[in-house]
Design a protein around this motif. Sequence first.
Motif, PDB file in Angstrom:
ATOM      1  N   MET A 135      64.627 -13.330 -68.708  1.00 27.92           N
ATOM      2  CA  MET A 135      64.345 -13.096 -67.303  1.00 27.92           C
ATOM      3  C   MET A 135      65.188 -14.061 -66.471  1.00 27.92           C
ATOM      4  SD  MET A 135      60.572 -13.234 -65.546  1.00 27.92           S
ATOM      5  CE  MET A 135      60.180 -11.852 -64.527  1.00 27.92           C
ATOM      6  N   PRO A 136      65.998 -13.582 -65.541  1.00 24.09           N
ATOM      7  CA  PRO A 136      66.851 -14.460 -64.731  1.00 24.09           C
ATOM      8  C   PRO A 136      66.010 -15.276 -63.753  1.00 24.09           C
ATOM      9  CG  PRO A 136      67.002 -12.195 -63.965  1.00 24.09           C
ATOM     10  CD  PRO A 136      66.166 -12.186 -65.214  1.00 24.09           C
ATOM     11  N   ASP A 137      66.680 -16.241 -63.092  1.00 25.99           N
ATOM     12  CA  ASP A 137      65.980 -17.035 -62.092  1.00 25.99           C
ATOM     13  C   ASP A 137      65.372 -16.108 -61.048  1.00 25.99           C
ATOM     14  OD1 ASP A 137      66.616 -19.407 -63.341  1.00 25.99           O
ATOM     15  OD2 ASP A 137      68.319 -19.848 -62.047  1.00 25.99           O
ATOM     16  N   ILE A 138      64.256 -16.537 -60.491  1.00 22.35           N
ATOM     17  CA  ILE A 138      63.558 -15.718 -59.501  1.00 22.35           C
ATOM     18  C   ILE A 138      63.526 -16.436 -58.162  1.00 22.35           C
ATOM     19  CG2 ILE A 138      62.132 -14.512 -61.178  1.00 22.35           C
ATOM     20  CD1 ILE A 138      59.892 -16.443 -60.516  1.00 22.35           C
ATOM     21  N   LYS A 139      63.320 -15.649 -57.101  1.00 23.80           N
ATOM     22  CA  LYS A 139      63.259 -16.272 -55.778  1.00 23.80           C
ATOM     23  C   LYS A 139      61.860 -16.816 -55.543  1.00 23.80           C
ATOM     24  CE  LYS A 139      62.185 -12.207 -52.956  1.00 23.80           C
ATOM     25  NZ  LYS A 139      61.265 -12.629 -51.940  1.00 23.80           N
ATOM     26  N   ARG A 140      61.792 -17.815 -54.681  1.00 17.82           N
ATOM     27  CA  ARG A 140      60.517 -18.407 -54.321  1.00 17.82           C
ATOM     28  C   ARG A 140      59.662 -17.390 -53.571  1.00 17.82           C
ATOM     29  NH1 ARG A 140      60.704 -23.983 -54.864  1.00 17.82           N
ATOM     30  NH2 ARG A 140      59.168 -24.406 -53.257  1.00 17.82           N
ATOM     31  N   ILE A 141      58.366 -17.541 -53.648  1.00 15.17           N
ATOM     32  CA  ILE A 141      57.444 -16.680 -52.915  1.00 15.17           C
ATOM     33  C   ILE A 141      57.387 -17.186 -51.472  1.00 15.17           C
ATOM     34  CG2 ILE A 141      55.053 -15.899 -52.709  1.00 15.17           C
ATOM     35  CD1 ILE A 141      54.807 -16.370 -55.766  1.00 15.17           C
ATOM     36  N   SER A 142      57.775 -16.332 -50.532  1.00 14.40           N
ATOM     37  CA  SER A 142      57.746 -16.707 -49.115  1.00 14.40           C
ATOM     38  C   SER A 142      56.332 -16.528 -48.559  1.00 14.40           C
ATOM     39  CB  SER A 142      58.722 -15.835 -48.323  1.00 14.40           C
ATOM     40  OG  SER A 142      58.240 -14.500 -48.288  1.00 14.40           O
ATOM     41  N   LYS A 143      56.107 -17.022 -47.358  1.00 17.59           N
ATOM     42  CA  LYS A 143      54.819 -16.818 -46.693  1.00 17.59           C
ATOM     43  C   LYS A 143      54.564 -15.323 -46.503  1.00 17.59           C
ATOM     44  CE  LYS A 143      54.707 -21.228 -44.306  1.00 17.59           C
ATOM     45  NZ  LYS A 143      54.702 -21.938 -43.030  1.00 17.59           N
ATOM     46  N   GLU A 144      55.627 -14.583 -46.198  1.00 19.93           N
ATOM     47  CA  GLU A 144      55.499 -13.136 -46.030  1.00 19.93           C
ATOM     48  C   GLU A 144      55.132 -12.470 -47.350  1.00 19.93           C
ATOM     49  OE1 GLU A 144      58.235 -14.920 -44.970  1.00 19.93           O
ATOM     50  OE2 GLU A 144      57.692 -14.931 -42.840  1.00 19.93           O
ATOM     51  N   ASP A 145      55.792 -12.903 -48.443  1.00 17.08           N
ATOM     52  CA  ASP A 145      55.462 -12.376 -49.771  1.00 17.08           C
ATOM     53  C   ASP A 145      53.998 -12.673 -50.103  1.00 17.08           C
ATOM     54  OD1 ASP A 145      58.135 -11.578 -50.156  1.00 17.08           O
ATOM     55  OD2 ASP A 145      58.645 -13.437 -51.228  1.00 17.08           O
ATOM     56  N   GLN A 146      53.566 -13.884 -49.811  1.00 21.87           N
ATOM     57  CA  GLN A 146      52.197 -14.281 -50.106  1.00 21.87           C
ATOM     58  C   GLN A 146      51.200 -13.413 -49.330  1.00 21.87           C
ATOM     59  OE1 GLN A 146      51.298 -18.448 -49.644  1.00 21.87           O
ATOM     60  NE2 GLN A 146      49.126 -18.148 -50.029  1.00 21.87           N
ATOM     61  N   ALA A 147      51.517 -13.123 -48.067  1.00 23.41           N
ATOM     62  CA  ALA A 147      50.629 -12.290 -47.247  1.00 23.41           C
ATOM     63  C   ALA A 147      50.486 -10.888 -47.836  1.00 23.41           C
ATOM     64  CB  ALA A 147      51.152 -12.221 -45.817  1.00 23.41           C
ATOM     65  N   GLY A 148      51.489 -10.432 -48.585  1.00 20.00           N
ATOM     66  CA  GLY A 148      51.458  -9.109 -49.184  1.00 20.00           C
ATOM     67  C   GLY A 148      50.818  -9.039 -50.559  1.00 20.00           C
ATOM     68  N   LEU A 149      50.391 -10.180 -51.093  1.00 19.42           N
ATOM     69  CA  LEU A 149      49.755 -10.184 -52.410  1.00 19.42           C
ATOM     70  C   LEU A 149      48.377  -9.526 -52.333  1.00 19.42           C
ATOM     71  CD1 LEU A 149      50.572 -13.801 -53.641  1.00 19.42           C
ATOM     72  CD2 LEU A 149      51.553 -11.671 -54.480  1.00 19.42           C
ATOM     73  N   PRO A 150      47.908  -8.977 -53.446  1.00 20.01           N
ATOM     74  CA  PRO A 150      46.565  -8.389 -53.448  1.00 20.01           C
ATOM     75  C   PRO A 150      45.506  -9.456 -53.176  1.00 20.01           C
ATOM     76  CG  PRO A 150      47.705  -8.009 -55.556  1.00 20.01           C
ATOM     77  CD  PRO A 150      48.573  -8.877 -54.735  1.00 20.01           C
ATOM     78  N   LYS A 151      44.346  -9.039 -52.728  1.00 25.43           N
ATOM     79  CA  LYS A 151      43.201  -9.932 -52.577  1.00 25.43           C
ATOM     80  C   LYS A 151      42.516  -9.999 -53.928  1.00 25.43           C
ATOM     81  CE  LYS A 151      39.869 -12.262 -50.562  1.00 25.43           C
ATOM     82  NZ  LYS A 151      39.920 -13.653 -50.841  1.00 25.43           N
ATOM     83  N   PHE A 152      42.532 -11.165 -54.545  1.00 24.43           N
ATOM     84  CA  PHE A 152      41.975 -11.326 -55.876  1.00 24.43           C
ATOM     85  C   PHE A 152      40.474 -11.594 -55.795  1.00 24.43           C
ATOM     86  CE2 PHE A 152      46.435 -12.857 -56.095  1.00 24.43           C
ATOM     87  CZ  PHE A 152      46.940 -11.822 -56.879  1.00 24.43           C
ATOM     88  N   GLN A 153      39.721 -10.992 -56.702  1.00 24.81           N
ATOM     89  CA  GLN A 153      38.267 -11.141 -56.720  1.00 24.81           C
ATOM     90  C   GLN A 153      37.818 -12.424 -57.415  1.00 24.81           C
ATOM     91  OE1 GLN A 153      36.354  -8.985 -54.951  1.00 24.81           O
ATOM     92  NE2 GLN A 153      38.353  -8.207 -54.374  1.00 24.81           N
ATOM     93  N   ASN A 154      38.676 -12.923 -58.321  1.00 31.66           N
ATOM     94  CA  ASN A 154      38.328 -14.139 -59.060  1.00 31.66           C
ATOM     95  C   ASN A 154      39.589 -14.759 -59.648  1.00 31.66           C
ATOM     96  OD1 ASN A 154      38.889 -12.774 -61.605  1.00 31.66           O
ATOM     97  ND2 ASN A 154      36.923 -11.735 -61.303  1.00 31.66           N
ATOM     98  N   GLN A 155      39.410 -15.911 -60.252  1.00 28.67           N
ATOM     99  CA  GLN A 155      40.525 -16.675 -60.819  1.00 28.67           C
ATOM    100  C   GLN A 155      41.236 -15.908 -61.927  1.00 28.67           C
ATOM    101  OE1 GLN A 155      39.405 -20.419 -62.846  1.00 28.67           O
ATOM    102  NE2 GLN A 155      40.540 -21.406 -61.182  1.00 28.67           N
ATOM    103  N   GLU A 156      40.488 -15.264 -62.803  1.00 30.93           N
ATOM    104  CA  GLU A 156      41.085 -14.543 -63.925  1.00 30.93           C
ATOM    105  C   GLU A 156      41.999 -13.421 -63.436  1.00 30.93           C
ATOM    106  OE1 GLU A 156      37.763 -15.210 -63.685  1.00 30.93           O
ATOM    107  OE2 GLU A 156      37.734 -16.843 -65.140  1.00 30.93           O
ATOM    108  N   GLU A 157      41.573 -12.721 -62.400  1.00 30.34           N
ATOM    109  CA  GLU A 157      42.375 -11.634 -61.840  1.00 30.34           C
ATOM    110  C   GLU A 157      43.684 -12.171 -61.251  1.00 30.34           C
ATOM    111  OE1 GLU A 157      41.639  -8.888 -58.066  1.00 30.34           O
ATOM    112  OE2 GLU A 157      40.175  -8.478 -59.663  1.00 30.34           O
ATOM    113  N   ALA A 158      43.597 -13.277 -60.521  1.00 32.69           N
ATOM    114  CA  ALA A 158      44.790 -13.874 -59.923  1.00 32.69           C
ATOM    115  C   ALA A 158      45.755 -14.376 -60.995  1.00 32.69           C
ATOM    116  CB  ALA A 158      44.395 -15.021 -58.979  1.00 32.69           C
TER     117      ALA A 158
END
Length: 97
Positions: free
Chosen positions: A1-24
């Motif tokens: 897997m090549p290097d990846i870009k950092r997660i931006s604030k915008e990317d973070q806002a688009g993440l799913p809402k996790f129900q618990n730690q295991e899901e995240a």
Amino acid sequence: MPDIKRISKEDQAGLPKFQNQEEAIGYFEKTYREKFVFEESIETEEGNCHFYRLITDEEAYIKGITELNANGHVGLAFMDSYQPVQISENGDIQIAH
């Protein structure tokens, strides 16, 4: 897997809402595979909290870990080679930007 870009604030806002730690944790492990590395876990008033490193520059990360083990210190390149991710027991995430 090549290097990846950092997660931006915008990317973070688009993440799913996790129900618990295991899901995240499952989401990040599936998405980033070996680039998502466990660092430590601590107990807080809200429950268990896990800290991870999302490796964005594998070469600099490996070099930094090697320097840390050999010399006991690291350079700025190592600190910039990963992005800290904190996952709370309730599934809330905090990502350093």
